[in-house]
Design an enzyme around this catalytic site. Structure first.
Site, short mmCIF file in Angstrom:
data_model
loop_
_atom_site.label_atom_id
_atom_site.label_comp_id
_atom_site.label_asym_id
_atom_site.label_seq_id
_atom_site.Cartn_x
_atom_site.Cartn_y
_atom_site.Cartn_z
N LYS A 267 49.75 19.54 -23.35
CA LYS A 267 50.42 19.06 -22.12
C LYS A 267 51.89 19.46 -22.26
O LYS A 267 52.66 18.81 -22.95
CB LYS A 267 50.26 17.54 -22.02
CG LYS A 267 50.33 16.96 -20.61
CD LYS A 267 51.56 17.29 -19.82
CE LYS A 267 52.74 16.44 -20.20
NZ LYS A 267 53.99 16.88 -19.51
N GLU B 17 58.23 14.70 -33.51
CA GLU B 17 59.50 15.40 -33.68
C GLU B 17 60.42 14.89 -32.58
O GLU B 17 60.22 15.20 -31.42
CB GLU B 17 59.32 16.92 -33.52
CG GLU B 17 58.39 17.55 -34.53
CD GLU B 17 58.97 17.60 -35.93
OE1 GLU B 17 60.20 17.39 -36.09
OE2 GLU B 17 58.19 17.83 -36.87
N CYS C 222 67.43 19.98 -30.51
CA CYS C 222 67.35 18.66 -31.15
C CYS C 222 68.07 18.64 -32.49
O CYS C 222 68.58 17.62 -32.91
CB CYS C 222 65.90 18.26 -31.31
SG CYS C 222 64.92 19.58 -32.00
N GLU D 2 72.19 10.81 -28.53
CA GLU D 2 71.95 12.23 -28.31
C GLU D 2 72.35 12.60 -26.89
O GLU D 2 71.91 11.96 -25.94
CB GLU D 2 70.47 12.52 -28.53
CG GLU D 2 70.15 13.98 -28.47
CD GLU D 2 68.72 14.25 -28.86
OE1 GLU D 2 67.82 13.60 -28.30
OE2 GLU D 2 68.51 15.10 -29.72
P1 NAD Z 1 60.55 13.60 -23.10
O1 NAD Z 1 60.26 12.70 -24.23
O2 NAD Z 1 60.90 12.99 -21.80
O3 NAD Z 1 59.30 14.55 -22.81
C1 NAD Z 1 58.63 15.28 -23.80
C2 NAD Z 1 57.19 15.48 -23.40
O4 NAD Z 1 56.54 14.20 -23.33
C3 NAD Z 1 57.00 16.10 -22.01
O5 NAD Z 1 55.88 16.94 -22.03
C4 NAD Z 1 56.73 14.88 -21.13
O6 NAD Z 1 56.00 15.18 -19.98
C5 NAD Z 1 55.93 14.02 -22.07
N1 NAD Z 1 55.96 12.58 -21.76
C6 NAD Z 1 56.93 11.88 -21.09
N2 NAD Z 1 56.58 10.58 -21.00
C7 NAD Z 1 55.38 10.45 -21.62
C8 NAD Z 1 54.51 9.35 -21.87
N3 NAD Z 1 54.81 8.11 -21.47
N4 NAD Z 1 53.37 9.57 -22.56
C9 NAD Z 1 53.06 10.80 -23.00
N5 NAD Z 1 53.83 11.89 -22.78
C10 NAD Z 1 54.99 11.71 -22.11
O7 NAD Z 1 61.64 14.57 -23.65
P2 NAD Z 1 62.28 15.83 -22.92
O8 NAD Z 1 63.23 15.31 -21.91
O9 NAD Z 1 61.22 16.73 -22.46
O10 NAD Z 1 63.03 16.55 -24.15
C11 NAD Z 1 64.30 16.17 -24.59
C12 NAD Z 1 64.20 15.29 -25.82
O11 NAD Z 1 63.32 15.82 -26.79
C13 NAD Z 1 65.50 15.16 -26.55
O12 NAD Z 1 65.73 13.81 -26.86
C14 NAD Z 1 65.33 15.98 -27.82
O13 NAD Z 1 66.07 15.61 -28.93
C15 NAD Z 1 63.91 15.85 -28.09
N6 NAD Z 1 63.44 17.03 -28.83
C16 NAD Z 1 63.15 16.93 -30.16
C17 NAD Z 1 62.74 18.03 -30.87
C18 NAD Z 1 62.39 17.99 -32.32
O14 NAD Z 1 61.82 18.93 -32.84
N7 NAD Z 1 62.71 16.94 -33.03
C19 NAD Z 1 62.61 19.24 -30.22
C20 NAD Z 1 62.91 19.32 -28.88
C21 NAD Z 1 63.32 18.19 -28.19
#
Ligand code: NAD
Length: 472
Positions: free
Chosen positions: A170, A245, A279, A379
């Site tokens: 997803k 992650e 990140c 962040e």
């Molecule tokens: P997000 O958590 O909003 O979304 C990430 C994914 O989760 C998306 O596919 C989203 O559709 C899905 N999602 C959202 N709500 C959900 C739920 N309730 N249940 C299941 N899935 C759900 O994050 P984002 O806005 O897409 O990305 C930015 C964030 O991600 C930042 O905080 C960043 O630090 C973090 N990030 C971490 C890493 C890492 O490797 N540690 C890498 C990239 C991004």
């Protein structure tokens, strides 16, 4: 504009069972460039069932057989490098140079690294009177964000498939097009039906349904800490394994005696790459108080080289951020920093000049940031660098370790031994010593609130394996 209505399930593109769609915007032009289906719980259920049905036979393939499929996938990734880069430019707004070198080439490198690993990996070992087999974890739910959209897909899907797991992916709402491109490459590589499935959709609907599905054995998630926490809670109730992650607030610590100019210049490049949407970015630069003003001046000067502009133009170094919400959030953080006493030495919260359209943020350097303030703790996920002063090494360590996160970091010193000794005391998963470069074979993942589990290399493969012991 391309309107996609299908999901990749059970080895074919099938009409989504829902009728809603998600618009995909180009962050530089704000134009809708495509739409994808907003998958429903029924789409997710169909995909998980397909993955479950394919799991026994895929799990029984030999590593050599899996290597053949994955080699064909790598060939596809190699052949499509330009299209991948252009797709990421269009849906993420990442500059084409960075998209080519990182967004397209890095996933190819990571995929190749798993070919090498699979080639020599021992899936069984003798322990006393037992043979311990490394068996696939089963059906994997992969939920990915938008900032390195293909890298994060490859870093989950390729080791999962290499381990003998089947997968439902997803991807993030903002960047589904490169995920669809990847699904097409999996299809062309001829993987058996159901081994890989793609459902595009909203996180709270499709993502939540996938994480909670009883037939999913392991959830591998990259994204925000808030969503990671809710996924871990759901997975806990279902006794599923999780790999998370999450976010970061990584510190780059410049110890006295280091090459200050190099450390600052590398830090500025590190934070502004991908518009700060990394990140593991070193968003906190820690400098000893006697060198502080010199470091601030160097950072302000280095920031001048990052002029926001059209990501499709070859000489652009800084594109927009991914969407309007992120733009407003990042600008809001800069305003908060100023209210809490920070000094803006480059950029600022105002819209950049000459860019009336697009989700642009001025590349910003903040000085006089105190460790307990909002921008030093949370962040931001935008092109914002905070510079903090420390008194001595113990103070630097206290500041470096003083957030809920622990994903990455940097240490600079007169010699590697001094830097490494400091790095060993940091509560974080990865530290670059005197500018040590990214290693796609080294485990990547967080301490504390930055996550659970590791990606990349052997550690990344082993996330998708579970041991079984036979006693003789
Ligand atoms: P997000 O958590 O909003 O979304 C990430 C994914 O989760 C998306 O596919 C989203 O559709 C899905 N999602 C959202 N709500 C959900 C739920 N309730 N249940 C299941 N899935 C759900 O994050 P984002 O806005 O897409 O990305 C930015 C964030 O991600 C930042 O905080 C960043 O630090 C973090 N990030 C971490 C890493 C890492 O490797 N540690 C890498 C990239 C991004």
């Amino acid at each position: 504009m391309r309107q996609h209505g299908d999901q990749y399930i059970g080895g074919e593109w099938r009409d989504s069972l829902g009728s809603d769609s998600i618009p995909v915007l180009n962050p530089a032009t704000e134009e809708v460039i495509a739409s994808v289906p907003a998958g429903t719980a029924e789409d997710v259920d169909a995909a998980v069932r397909a993955a479950r049905a394919a799991a026994p036979s895929w799990g029984a393939t030999t590593p050599t057989q899996r290597l053949e499929y994955l080699s064909r996938l790598c060939e596809g990734l190699a052949a499509q490098q330009q299209e991948i880069a252009e797709t990421v430019v269009a849906e993420l707004g990442c500059p084409i140079g960075f998209a080519t070198a990182v967004q397209a080439a890095l996933p190819l490198g990571v995929a190749h690294s798993y070919l090498d690993l699979l080639d020599g990996y021992e899936f069984s070992e003798q322990v006393g009177n037992s043979i311990v087999y490394a068996e696939p974890a089963g059906v994997v739910a992969a939920i990915t964000p938008w900032n390195y959209p293909l890298h994060q897909i490859v870093a989950k899907v390729v080791p999962a498939l290499a381990a003998g797991c089947t997968v439902v992916l997803k991807p993030a709402e903002d960047t589904p097009l490169v995920a669809r491109l990847f699904a097409g490459l999996v299809h062309r590589a001829g993987f058996p039906a159901g081994v890989f499935n793609l459902v595009t959709g909203i996180g709270t609907v499709a993502g939540a349904a996938l994480a909670a599905h009883p037939e999913v054995d392991l959830v591998s998630f990259t994204g925000s800490t808030a969503v990671g926490r809710s996924i871990a809670e759901t997975a806990g109730r279902g006794i599923k394994r999780v790999a998370l992650e999450l976010g970061g607030k990584s510190a780059n610590v410049v110890l006295p005696g280091a090459d200050l100019a190099r450390a600052v210049n590398v830090n500025v490049g590190n934070v502004f790459a991908n518009s700060g949407q990394t990140c593991s970015a070193w968003t906190r630069l820690l400098v000893q108080q006697d060198q502080y003003e010199e470091a601030v001046a160097l950072a302000a000067k280095a920031a001048e080289k990052y002029v926001p502009g059209d990501p499709a133009a070859p000489d652009t170094r800084l594109g927009p951020v991914v969407n309007a919400k992120q733009r407003d959030r990042v600008r809001g953080y800069i305003e908060t920093a100023v209210r809490e006493g920070a000094r803006v030495v480059a950029g600022g919260p105002e819209a950049p000049e000459g860019l009336p359209v697009g989700f642009y943020v001025r590349p910003t350097v903040l000085a006089d940031v105190r460790p307990d303030t909002t921008v030093a703790q949370q962040e931001i996920f935008g092109p914002v660098l905070s510079i903090l002063a420390y008194r001595d090494e113990e103070h630097a360590l206290e500041i470096a370790n003083g957030t809920e996160y622990g994903l990455a970091g940097g240490v600079w010193a007169a010699d590697n031994e001094t830097a490494a000794a400091f790095a060993r005391r940091m509560d974080t998963g990865q530290v670059d010593i005197n500018g040590g470069r990214f290693n796609p074979l080294a485990p990547f993942g967080g301490y504390k609130g930055s996550g659970v589990g590791r990606e990349l290399g052997r550690h990344g493969l082993e996330e998708f394996l579970q041991p079984k012991s036979l006693q003789f």
